[in-house]
Scaffold this active site. Structure first.
Site, short mmCIF file in Angstrom:
data_model
loop_
_atom_site.label_atom_id
_atom_site.label_comp_id
_atom_site.label_asym_id
_atom_site.label_seq_id
_atom_site.Cartn_x
_atom_site.Cartn_y
_atom_site.Cartn_z
CD GLU A 42 5.33 74.11 93.87
OE1 GLU A 42 5.77 74.10 95.03
OE2 GLU A 42 6.04 73.93 92.87
CB CYS A 95 2.57 77.84 101.03
SG CYS A 95 3.55 78.68 99.77
P1 NAD Z 1 -7.36 73.88 98.65
O1 NAD Z 1 -6.60 72.64 98.38
O2 NAD Z 1 -8.61 73.80 99.41
O3 NAD Z 1 -7.74 74.60 97.25
C1 NAD Z 1 -6.78 74.91 96.26
C2 NAD Z 1 -7.47 74.95 94.91
O4 NAD Z 1 -7.95 73.64 94.59
C3 NAD Z 1 -8.70 75.85 94.84
O5 NAD Z 1 -8.78 76.46 93.58
C4 NAD Z 1 -9.84 74.87 95.04
O6 NAD Z 1 -11.07 75.33 94.52
C5 NAD Z 1 -9.33 73.67 94.27
N1 NAD Z 1 -9.93 72.40 94.64
C6 NAD Z 1 -10.64 72.07 95.74
N2 NAD Z 1 -11.00 70.78 95.72
C7 NAD Z 1 -10.49 70.27 94.58
C8 NAD Z 1 -10.49 68.96 94.00
N3 NAD Z 1 -11.11 67.93 94.59
N4 NAD Z 1 -9.84 68.77 92.83
C9 NAD Z 1 -9.19 69.78 92.23
N5 NAD Z 1 -9.16 71.05 92.73
C10 NAD Z 1 -9.80 71.28 93.89
O7 NAD Z 1 -6.33 74.87 99.32
P2 NAD Z 1 -6.62 76.31 99.94
O8 NAD Z 1 -7.14 76.14 101.31
O9 NAD Z 1 -7.40 77.12 98.99
O10 NAD Z 1 -5.14 76.92 99.99
C11 NAD Z 1 -4.37 76.88 101.12
C12 NAD Z 1 -3.37 75.74 101.05
O11 NAD Z 1 -2.53 75.90 99.92
C13 NAD Z 1 -2.46 75.71 102.26
O12 NAD Z 1 -2.29 74.38 102.69
C14 NAD Z 1 -1.15 76.27 101.70
O13 NAD Z 1 -0.02 75.86 102.42
C15 NAD Z 1 -1.17 75.77 100.30
N6 NAD Z 1 -0.32 76.58 99.44
C16 NAD Z 1 0.87 76.05 98.99
C17 NAD Z 1 1.72 76.83 98.20
C18 NAD Z 1 3.05 76.29 97.71
O14 NAD Z 1 3.67 76.92 96.85
N7 NAD Z 1 3.53 75.17 98.22
C19 NAD Z 1 1.35 78.14 97.88
C20 NAD Z 1 0.15 78.62 98.35
C21 NAD Z 1 -0.69 77.84 99.13
#
Ligand code: NAD
Length: 543
Positions: free
Chosen positions: A280, A314
């Site tokens: 997502e 999001c």
């Molecule tokens: P992010 O991708 O930086 O982090 C998300 C999660 O992944 C965190 O727990 C982070 O610690 C972890 N993570 C970071 N690097 C990783 C790796 N290499 N491998 C595995 N996990 C890792 O995202 P963010 O900035 O925390 O969140 C915001 C983003 O999430 C925005 O782009 C938003 O649109 C999206 N989002 C999407 C939805 C949806 O339902 N489509 C919902 C909420 C947020």
């Protein structure tokens, strides 16, 4: 953020700015005392020498919590514990597992104030937006609590040969789901996706974002109180690029919510292990205001669409496409409502918008606005940081005159910033809405719902809301929600939202005759009988 950035924008657009919401006596420190942090922190799977990670309360910038940091070895332990607990859990009848979700539903509604405080303290969002998470989780708990049995029960299917083959499709749990969640909706995105995984018979190892781990730990405590065996939900925390890959490395299935960039990395790691993943991801969502829209309703809807959780949602709207004939009138009403939003950080209802979560979000938001203004865009409302309210506050901002060369036009801001564009025909609006690689959510406003649905069918997004911002589709939990294109793979909610956590197994029992020559038929005769049989099955409309 450079000070120049906020000041420059503010100087160019002087004005009173958004009003501050009344404060309130309760402080973050009082609502989240060290005793609560210590109790919740005990739920983290971290076994070695304590290596603490600090979090900050975005509303005030004060220190919020010190939490133990898990290591990759701890992640392995978490999977072992979860795996050991999963077998007995999967052996329970679905209705027993579903009863835990229904009890959790009631406990959550009763104890909501506890988690509303935590969500506000960890994210800085206003209380109505924290409550949206309670709503979403309660809806998912009720839906899967009531409907899981139907989704998971064995289904009789047509067999290879009518009467002779008895075929059943069964659903088996994947095992241990690795679940990685972001900070922006910490309750909904930690437990909302875990609930269907649990009721399908899985264990879960969850890596929430460290900034919002307390909310996930609270949800775990409550679910255990509702009857979930404690080892079934493990929580590990630590740096994303270290702990995230460790989770993917051991998982039988990966459920990831976060940015498109990280999602691609997770997808590649899961693919290398041949385990499935649902992703997502991000969006650059559009709202279409058609010429026949109710402009007051659309203006109020646009405020919800663009500024809930300060735009850190999001499915929030960052592109507003308005029919030229109503654009000025709509913009006037939308801007008036936007300028009137009360900003604040009290741990109580009363504010319409809260803070951004971090300096990183503030920097991106400020950069997008500053660059756009320098390149000729106009600030219709907001446009500046509000350090007088808290370190990461930024006013809800409307930009006009945004052009494709500006970052804010196509990149996800993930802040309270929306750009307005005008269109003349539905074709133009649909093409503009579909012009990004993302495809998460969209919204269409018209007095003619049928017309709204016709336009919706042409939009390339996983959800479309007609005459609502995002809550209508997201709240329709019996129906799938997720992204097309760069916004993701797979769906949460509905049948897809639970079946992704299962393996399909077909059990086919042959009786009376084998599917092979018998009664002395040779291969050639058998082929002739089967050829006739196939023709007959088609003629008899067998599926
Ligand atoms: P992010 O991708 O930086 O982090 C998300 C999660 O992944 C965190 O727990 C982070 O610690 C972890 N993570 C970071 N690097 C990783 C790796 N290499 N491998 C595995 N996990 C890792 O995202 P963010 O900035 O925390 O969140 C915001 C983003 O999430 C925005 O782009 C938003 O649109 C999206 N989002 C999407 C939805 C949806 O339902 N489509 C919902 C909420 C947020």
């Amino acid at each position: 953020m450079s000070d120049l950035t906020a000041d420059a924008v503010a100087t160019e657009h002087p004005g009173a700015g958004n009003p501050a919401a009344p404060g309130g006596a309760r402080t973050v420190a009082a609502a989240v005392p060290p005793s609560l942090v210590a109790r919740l922190a005990a739920g983290v799977t971290a076994t070695g020498e304590p290596d603490l990670v600090e979090t900050v309360a975005p509303l005030t910038g004060e220190r919020l919590a010190s939490l133990p940091r898990s290591t990759p070895a701890d992640v392995e332990v978490a999977f072992q514990l979860a795996r050991r607990a999963q077998g007995a859990w999967a052996a329970l009848p679905v209705r027993r597992r579903a009863a835990v979700l229904l009890r959790f539903h009631d406990l959550l509604l009763k104890r909501q104030d506890e988690v509303l405080d935590l969500i506000q303290a960890e994210t800085g969002k206003a209380r109505p937006h924290a409550f949206e998470e309670v709503l979403a989780v309660a809806m998912a708990a009720r839906h899967y609590g009531r409907a899981a049995h139907g989704y998971l029960k064995d289904k009789r299917r047509g067999g290879a040969l009518p009467v002779l083959t008895h075929a059943v499709e069964a659903r088996r749990p994947k095992g241990v789901v690795g679940h990685i969640s972001p900070w922006n909706y910490p309750l909904e995105l930690s437990i909302g996706d875990a609930l269907p995984a649990f009721v399908a018979g899985n264990a879960v190892v969850n890596k929430p974002d460290t900034q919002t781990a307390l909310t996930a730990l609270w949800a775990r405590e409550l679910l255990v109180e509702a009857g979930l065996p404690a080892d079934l939900w493990q929580i590990v925390i630590g740096d994303g690029p270290v702990i995230g890959p460790a989770v993917v490395e051991h998982a039988d299935y990966v459920s990831f919510t976060g940015s498109t960039r990280t999602g691609r990395d997770v997808a590649q790691r899961a693919a290398a292990r041949l385990v499935g993943a649902s992703l997502e991801l991000g969006g650059k969502n559009a709202m279409l205001v058609l010429a026949d829209a109710d402009l007051d309703a659309a203006a109020a809807g646009a405020v919800r669409a663009c500024f809930s959780s300060a735009g850190q949602l999001c499915i929030s709207i960052e592109r507003l496409l308005v029919h030229r004939s109503v654009a000025d009138e709509f913009l006037e009403r939308f801007a008036a409502r936007t300028r009137a939003l009360r900003l604040g950080g009290g741990l109580a209802y009363g504010a319409d918008m809260g803070s951004l979560v971090s300096v990183r979000q503030l920097e991106t938001t400020t950069r997008h606005v500053e660059e756009a203004v320098k390149a000729g865009a106009t600030v219709v409302a907001g446009g500046r940081a509000r350090p007088d309210l808290g370190p990461f506050f930024f006013e809800p901002t409307i930009l006009d005159g945004v052009t494709p060369d500006m970052a804010v036009c196509a990149e996800e801001t993930f802040g309270p910033v929306v750009s307005v564009y005008r269109f003349d025909t539905d074709e133009e609006a649909v093409a503009a809405a579909n012009s990004t690689p993302y495809g998460l959510n969209s919204s269409v406003w018209t007095r003619n719902p049928r017309r709204g649905r016709t336009v919706a069918a042409r939009l390339r997004t996983g959800t479309v809301n007609v005459n609502e911002a995002y809550a209508a589709a997201y709240g329709s939990v019996a129906s799938p929600m997720g992204g097309m294109g760069d916004s993701g793979l797979g769906r949460r909610h509905g049948a897809e939202g639970i079946l992704r956590f299962t393996e399909a197994q077909t059990i086919a029992t042959q009786r009376l005759l084998p599917i092979a020559p018998s009664f002395g038929l040779d291969d050639k005769q058998f082929a002739a009988v089967m050829t006739g049989g196939l023709r007959a099955l088609k003629a008899l409309r067998f599926k």
